[in-house]
Design a protein around this motif. Structure first.
Motif, PDB file in Angstrom:
ATOM      1  N   ILE A 282      46.611  20.780 -27.246  1.00 45.10           N
ATOM      2  CA  ILE A 282      45.825  21.880 -26.431  1.00 45.10           C
ATOM      3  C   ILE A 282      46.314  22.208 -25.266  1.00 45.10           C
ATOM      4  O   ILE A 282      46.334  23.421 -24.548  1.00 45.10           O
ATOM      5  CB  ILE A 282      44.526  21.108 -26.284  1.00 45.10           C
ATOM      6  N   GLN A 283      47.036  21.183 -24.386  1.00 43.09           N
ATOM      7  CA  GLN A 283      47.811  21.566 -23.158  1.00 43.09           C
ATOM      8  C   GLN A 283      48.897  22.650 -23.317  1.00 43.09           C
ATOM      9  O   GLN A 283      48.808  23.462 -22.531  1.00 43.09           O
ATOM     10  CB  GLN A 283      48.416  20.305 -22.703  1.00 43.09           C
ATOM     11  N   VAL A 284      49.405  22.289 -24.437  1.00 44.62           N
ATOM     12  CA  VAL A 284      50.532  23.326 -24.767  1.00 44.62           C
ATOM     13  C   VAL A 284      50.188  24.641 -25.148  1.00 44.62           C
ATOM     14  O   VAL A 284      50.691  25.900 -24.676  1.00 44.62           O
ATOM     15  CB  VAL A 284      51.566  22.959 -25.972  1.00 44.62           C
ATOM     16  N   MET A 285      49.015  24.637 -25.761  1.00 40.58           N
ATOM     17  CA  MET A 285      48.570  26.058 -26.122  1.00 40.58           C
ATOM     18  C   MET A 285      47.761  26.902 -25.196  1.00 40.58           C
ATOM     19  O   MET A 285      47.869  27.939 -24.932  1.00 40.58           O
ATOM     20  CB  MET A 285      47.283  25.805 -27.421  1.00 40.58           C
ATOM     21  N   ALA A 286      47.063  25.873 -24.090  1.00 38.03           N
ATOM     22  CA  ALA A 286      46.472  26.530 -22.958  1.00 38.03           C
ATOM     23  C   ALA A 286      47.536  27.434 -22.130  1.00 38.03           C
ATOM     24  O   ALA A 286      47.427  28.560 -21.816  1.00 38.03           O
ATOM     25  CB  ALA A 286      46.082  25.623 -21.930  1.00 38.03           C
ATOM     26  N   ILE A 287      48.985  27.034 -21.958  1.00 43.67           N
ATOM     27  CA  ILE A 287      49.912  27.776 -21.313  1.00 43.67           C
ATOM     28  C   ILE A 287      50.705  28.435 -22.189  1.00 43.67           C
ATOM     29  O   ILE A 287      50.739  29.874 -21.715  1.00 43.67           O
ATOM     30  CB  ILE A 287      51.178  26.450 -20.868  1.00 43.67           C
ATOM     31  N   LYS A 288      50.974  28.311 -23.341  1.00 41.95           N
ATOM     32  CA  LYS A 288      51.925  29.330 -24.261  1.00 41.95           C
ATOM     33  C   LYS A 288      51.180  30.504 -24.938  1.00 41.95           C
ATOM     34  O   LYS A 288      51.604  31.391 -25.254  1.00 41.95           O
ATOM     35  CB  LYS A 288      52.467  28.410 -25.005  1.00 41.95           C
ATOM     36  N   GLU A 289      49.762  30.026 -25.272  1.00 47.95           N
ATOM     37  CA  GLU A 289      49.082  30.844 -26.144  1.00 47.95           C
ATOM     38  C   GLU A 289      47.833  31.363 -25.595  1.00 47.95           C
ATOM     39  O   GLU A 289      47.689  32.643 -25.834  1.00 47.95           O
ATOM     40  CB  GLU A 289      48.693  29.957 -27.699  1.00 47.95           C
ATOM     41  N   TRP A 290      47.052  30.538 -24.861  1.00 48.21           N
ATOM     42  CA  TRP A 290      45.828  31.143 -24.219  1.00 48.21           C
ATOM     43  C   TRP A 290      46.299  31.664 -22.719  1.00 48.21           C
ATOM     44  O   TRP A 290      45.431  32.493 -22.325  1.00 48.21           O
ATOM     45  CB  TRP A 290      44.837  30.100 -23.862  1.00 48.21           C
ATOM     46  N   ASN A 291      47.683  31.482 -22.308  1.00 46.84           N
ATOM     47  CA  ASN A 291      47.790  32.005 -20.958  1.00 46.84           C
ATOM     48  C   ASN A 291      47.057  31.653 -19.828  1.00 46.84           C
ATOM     49  O   ASN A 291      46.239  32.428 -19.202  1.00 46.84           O
ATOM     50  CB  ASN A 291      47.990  33.690 -21.025  1.00 46.84           C
ATOM     51  N   ALA A 292      46.623  30.616 -20.117  1.00 51.74           N
ATOM     52  CA  ALA A 292      45.745  30.092 -19.056  1.00 51.74           C
ATOM     53  C   ALA A 292      45.976  30.066 -17.446  1.00 51.74           C
ATOM     54  O   ALA A 292      47.238  29.807 -17.118  1.00 51.74           O
ATOM     55  CB  ALA A 292      45.268  28.518 -19.121  1.00 51.74           C
ATOM     56  N   SER A 293      45.149  30.444 -16.465  1.00 49.80           N
ATOM     57  CA  SER A 293      45.313  30.426 -15.138  1.00 49.80           C
ATOM     58  C   SER A 293      45.387  29.067 -14.629  1.00 49.80           C
ATOM     59  O   SER A 293      44.838  27.898 -15.285  1.00 49.80           O
ATOM     60  CB  SER A 293      44.307  31.299 -14.424  1.00 49.80           C
ATOM     61  N   PRO A 294      46.060  28.927 -13.455  1.00 42.90           N
ATOM     62  CA  PRO A 294      45.854  27.489 -12.868  1.00 42.90           C
ATOM     63  C   PRO A 294      44.429  26.904 -12.660  1.00 42.90           C
ATOM     64  O   PRO A 294      44.259  25.852 -13.040  1.00 42.90           O
ATOM     65  CB  PRO A 294      46.560  27.525 -11.500  1.00 42.90           C
ATOM     66  N   ILE A 295      43.463  27.789 -12.455  1.00 45.86           N
ATOM     67  CA  ILE A 295      42.245  27.321 -12.578  1.00 45.86           C
ATOM     68  C   ILE A 295      41.750  26.870 -13.926  1.00 45.86           C
ATOM     69  O   ILE A 295      40.924  25.973 -13.827  1.00 45.86           O
ATOM     70  CB  ILE A 295      41.115  28.436 -11.818  1.00 45.86           C
ATOM     71  N   GLU A 296      41.823  27.830 -14.853  1.00 44.07           N
ATOM     72  CA  GLU A 296      41.431  27.433 -16.250  1.00 44.07           C
ATOM     73  C   GLU A 296      42.100  26.199 -16.594  1.00 44.07           C
ATOM     74  O   GLU A 296      41.554  25.553 -17.426  1.00 44.07           O
ATOM     75  CB  GLU A 296      41.744  28.728 -17.072  1.00 44.07           C
ATOM     76  N   PHE A 297      43.345  25.983 -16.328  1.00 40.18           N
ATOM     77  CA  PHE A 297      44.092  24.879 -16.926  1.00 40.18           C
ATOM     78  C   PHE A 297      43.594  23.588 -16.054  1.00 40.18           C
ATOM     79  O   PHE A 297      43.572  22.437 -16.795  1.00 40.18           O
ATOM     80  CB  PHE A 297      45.749  24.968 -16.690  1.00 40.18           C
ATOM     81  N   GLY A 298      43.244  23.841 -15.197  1.00 35.86           N
ATOM     82  CA  GLY A 298      42.346  22.504 -14.231  1.00 35.86           C
ATOM     83  C   GLY A 298      41.041  22.228 -14.988  1.00 35.86           C
ATOM     84  O   GLY A 298      40.678  21.062 -14.903  1.00 35.86           O
ATOM     85  N   LEU A 299      40.487  23.435 -15.408  1.00 41.42           N
ATOM     86  CA  LEU A 299      39.263  22.919 -16.014  1.00 41.42           C
ATOM     87  C   LEU A 299      39.452  22.201 -17.314  1.00 41.42           C
ATOM     88  O   LEU A 299      38.839  21.529 -17.917  1.00 41.42           O
ATOM     89  CB  LEU A 299      38.399  24.426 -16.029  1.00 41.42           C
ATOM     90  N   ILE A 300      40.320  22.633 -18.019  1.00 44.93           N
ATOM     91  CA  ILE A 300      40.685  22.187 -19.431  1.00 44.93           C
ATOM     92  C   ILE A 300      41.081  20.631 -19.256  1.00 44.93           C
ATOM     93  O   ILE A 300      40.616  19.767 -19.908  1.00 44.93           O
ATOM     94  CB  ILE A 300      41.899  22.943 -20.063  1.00 44.93           C
ATOM     95  N   GLU A 301      41.952  20.332 -18.065  1.00 43.34           N
ATOM     96  CA  GLU A 301      42.323  18.939 -17.719  1.00 43.34           C
ATOM     97  C   GLU A 301      40.988  18.226 -17.510  1.00 43.34           C
ATOM     98  O   GLU A 301      40.922  17.019 -17.884  1.00 43.34           O
ATOM     99  CB  GLU A 301      43.289  18.746 -16.697  1.00 43.34           C
ATOM    100  N   ALA A 302      40.167  18.682 -16.745  1.00 47.93           N
ATOM    101  CA  ALA A 302      38.788  18.148 -16.454  1.00 47.93           C
ATOM    102  C   ALA A 302      37.658  17.891 -17.372  1.00 47.93           C
ATOM    103  O   ALA A 302      36.917  17.047 -17.616  1.00 47.93           O
ATOM    104  CB  ALA A 302      38.229  18.608 -15.239  1.00 47.93           C
ATOM    105  N   SER A 303      37.742  18.673 -18.429  1.00 43.40           N
ATOM    106  CA  SER A 303      36.887  18.812 -19.498  1.00 43.40           C
ATOM    107  C   SER A 303      36.675  17.538 -20.150  1.00 43.40           C
ATOM    108  O   SER A 303      35.588  17.080 -20.705  1.00 43.40           O
ATOM    109  CB  SER A 303      36.828  19.929 -20.677  1.00 43.40           C
ATOM    110  N   ILE A 304      37.900  16.985 -20.664  1.00 38.31           N
ATOM    111  CA  ILE A 304      38.032  15.689 -21.482  1.00 38.31           C
ATOM    112  C   ILE A 304      37.195  14.609 -20.901  1.00 38.31           C
ATOM    113  O   ILE A 304      36.295  14.086 -21.314  1.00 38.31           O
ATOM    114  CB  ILE A 304      39.114  15.416 -21.935  1.00 38.31           C
ATOM    115  N   PRO A 305      37.634  14.217 -19.748  1.00 41.78           N
ATOM    116  CA  PRO A 305      36.880  13.195 -19.023  1.00 41.78           C
ATOM    117  C   PRO A 305      35.592  13.393 -18.512  1.00 41.78           C
ATOM    118  O   PRO A 305      34.723  12.417 -18.598  1.00 41.78           O
ATOM    119  CB  PRO A 305      37.830  12.863 -17.488  1.00 41.78           C
ATOM    120  N   LEU A 306      35.263  14.519 -18.112  1.00 38.25           N
ATOM    121  CA  LEU A 306      33.779  15.083 -17.845  1.00 38.25           C
ATOM    122  C   LEU A 306      32.700  14.831 -19.453  1.00 38.25           C
ATOM    123  O   LEU A 306      31.879  14.438 -19.169  1.00 38.25           O
ATOM    124  CB  LEU A 306      33.624  16.371 -17.167  1.00 38.25           C
TER     125      LEU A 306
END
Length: 416
Positions: A255-279
């Motif tokens: 998912i982390q790889v896809m966020a950068i390479k395929e979803w072109n996630a912004s830094p804010i979106e990537f931060g939200l992705i990283e926070a979503s699992i623990p939340l």
């Protein structure tokens, strides 16, 4: 004047439903949380120092591999020791040794010691930590009792996630402002506080029959493996727990790889992705903690959540937007809590506390081997075929394995 029966029942109910009145649990809970919090400072400081000093991701991975090798080789031994020795003593001695070793690590970094010194201190710190974990895990049910173990386990999971999340954030600020040596010394101080908190515990339960056993260490070590092999319930948990961690860590990396390479996630979106699992995990753990004994059919929730994670991973593999993915990732964390947390609860309930150290040790050893192997394989295929295809395959595989577990792991599925 005597209390009325109703007043007595109310007070008894409050006592039965609250783990926060238990001073022994509170001390151990605080010690555990502080250790996790301080450890995040150490991790950030050491990784940054290695990258700045040697400019090598390979050497940074050597530190991780050192942890994995030590855990794989010695986790079962530490678990056996936890079932034979005074567990309170094991916990505070383990933290005291780690405190000294971490101070040594800070000195080694300050004087720019050779890398082999850093690896040696890392290995010794990891080894000493192995003796605390099974001692703590095996003692928890005796500290809080069977009635409160689910609430206590939920509280520990919440504390773990909060401590790690805040620790990495605060640790990064400390390293930036005061340097890595200061951050690592804070970790040593946290271990010192943990030692004090364990030492002040007066009513710590011990299994005197285990301490006075006449069997040899080798016999007890073999007994742990024999018990898991012969006992269907313990065997099912030992298979299920590492399998869940394997698919979770592998899918998270993809998912982390896809966020950068395929979803072109912004830094804010990537931060939200990283926070979503623990939340999501904290939300699930909080719900489990709140429901306590009212949560029935726990076995159905465990395997049902495992089956449900499969389609979620498959959906994530097919989407093309971080915005759509974030709610699904949050749900992954929520469902994962029902798998892993409830597995730990029923393990503590159904396995004798005189054997829990060995069972937790063996599970720890398996958990340290399978996820890295899964990550290596998934990384290779992700580079070759793309993250979406590999994540879909992981989801489908987990769904099939979940169905198989539903059919064959009847002891867990039928657990109330």
């Amino acid at each position: 004047m005597m209390e009325s029966p109703h007043s007595f029942q109310v007070k008894s109910a409050i006592h039965m439903n609250s783990i926060w009145r238990n001073r022994t649990f509170l001390s151990l809970f605080t010690a555990y949380t502080l250790s996790i919090f301080g450890g995040t400072f150490h991790t950030i400081a050491l990784n940054i120092w290695v990258l700045k000093t040697y400019d090598s991701a390979t050497l940074m991975s050597v530190i991780l591999i050192t942890h994995l090798v030590v855990t794989t080789c010695f986790s079962s031994i530490a678990g056996t020791a936890a079932d034979r020795m005074n567990r309170k003593k094991m916990m505070w001695i383990s933290d005291l040794i780690r405190c000294v070793l971490v101070i040594g690590m800070a000195i080694a970094i300050a004087v720019q010691s050779p890398f082999w010194v850093i690896i040696l201190l890392t290995a010794l710190t990891a080894l000493s930590g192995l003796f605390k974990a099974p001692a703590f895990n095996a003692s928890l049910i005796d500290v809080v009792g069977k009635e409160k173990i689910q609430t206590a386990a939920g509280a520990m999971s919440l504390a773990d996630n909060i401590a790690r999340t805040l620790g990495f954030a605060v640790g990064g600020v400390i390293v930036a402002a005061y340097g890595g040596v200061t951050a690592i010394l804070i970790d040593a101080f946290m271990f010192f506080l943990s030692v004090i908190l364990v030492l002040i515990v007066k009513d710590f339960p011990e299994h005197r029959e285990a301490l006075s056993a006449k069997t040899s260490f080798k016999e007890d070590f073999i007994t742990g493996f024999t018990y898991i092999w012969k006992e269907p319930f313990a065997r099912a948990i030992t298979i299920l727990s590492p399998m869940l961690i394997l698919f979770f860590t592998t899918s998270l990396m993809i998912i982390q790889v896809m966020a950068i390479k395929e979803w072109n996630a912004s830094p804010i979106e990537f931060g939200l992705i990283e926070a979503s699992i623990p939340l999501g995990y904290m939300a699930g753990a909080g719900l489990i903690m709140f429901l306590g004994k009212r949560l029935a059919h726990r076995g159905v929730f465990i395997i049902g959540s495992m089956i449900g994670l499969g389609p979620l991973y498959m959906l994530l593999g097919g989407i093309e937007s971080a915005t759509v993915g974030i709610p699904l990732i949050l749900l992954v964390g929520f469902m994962f809590s029902f798998c892993t947390l409830l597995v730990n609860v029923i393990l503590r309930l159904e396995v004798s506390s005189t054997l829990q150290g060995r069972v937790f040790g063996i599970i720890g050893a398996l958990t340290s081997v399978l996820p890295p192997a899964g990550l290596a394989i998934a990384s290779f295929f992700t580079d070759k075929f793309g993250g979406g295809s590999v994540l879909f395959t992981c989801g489908l595989s987990l769904f099939v394995i979940g169905i198989v577990c539903w059919v064959f792991l009847k002891d867990i599925r039928r657990y109330e």
